[in-house]
Enzyme design. Sequence first.
Site, PDB file in Angstrom:
ATOM      1  N   CYS A   1     157.233 136.724  46.166  1.00 45.64           N
ATOM      2  CA  CYS A   1     158.148 137.702  45.907  1.00 45.64           C
ATOM      3  C   CYS A   1     159.194 137.480  44.865  1.00 45.64           C
ATOM      4  O   CYS A   1     159.694 138.171  44.076  1.00 45.64           O
ATOM      5  CB  CYS A   1     159.188 137.809  47.485  1.00 45.64           C
ATOM      6  SG  CYS A   1     157.877 137.509  48.921  1.00 45.64           S
TER       7      CYS A   1
ATOM      8  N   CYS B   1     150.385 141.163  48.433  1.00 47.27           N
ATOM      9  CA  CYS B   1     150.811 141.927  49.354  1.00 47.27           C
ATOM     10  C   CYS B   1     150.784 143.617  49.066  1.00 47.27           C
ATOM     11  O   CYS B   1     151.144 144.357  49.873  1.00 47.27           O
ATOM     12  CB  CYS B   1     152.118 141.489  49.882  1.00 47.27           C
ATOM     13  SG  CYS B   1     153.232 141.662  48.557  1.00 47.27           S
TER      14      CYS B   1
END
Length: 140
Positions: free
Chosen positions: A107, A37
């Site tokens: 993440c 990302c």
Amino acid sequence: MAYSDKVIDHYNNPRNVGQLDKASSEVGTGLVGAPECGDVMRLQIRVNPETQVIEEAKFKTFGCGSAIASSSLATEWVKGRTVDEALKIQNTDIVKELSLPPVKIHCSVLAEDAIRAAIGDWKKKNGVAEGAEVAQPTAR
Ligand code: FES
């Protein structure tokens, strides 16, 4: 997708945001990015040279809510641990604590990578071989 209450809490009240003096020999800096990302996380630790205990940790994350929550949690978890204890923190522990959904697992990987990178930097600065146990101070 709904964020868990813990993610929202860390997102709204991130712990230990900031930075430490990168030049200090007691400070290790980890700067990592997620290829998925493009989010970026910087995590820093200040290690007591006598005890090898992480006494301070700071982070700055340019990323999604889960990345901010993961790094905030990571700074809380590493504090008070020795560097080798901190290396045992795994992204799966973070996923569990924050109830991250599958699309947000990377993440938490970013936070684990940031911890490892910060400790690796500290070890390099202090002449400790990567992966080696840090010698404990001899008892007096
Ligand atoms: Fe990439 Fe969260 S979406 S770090």
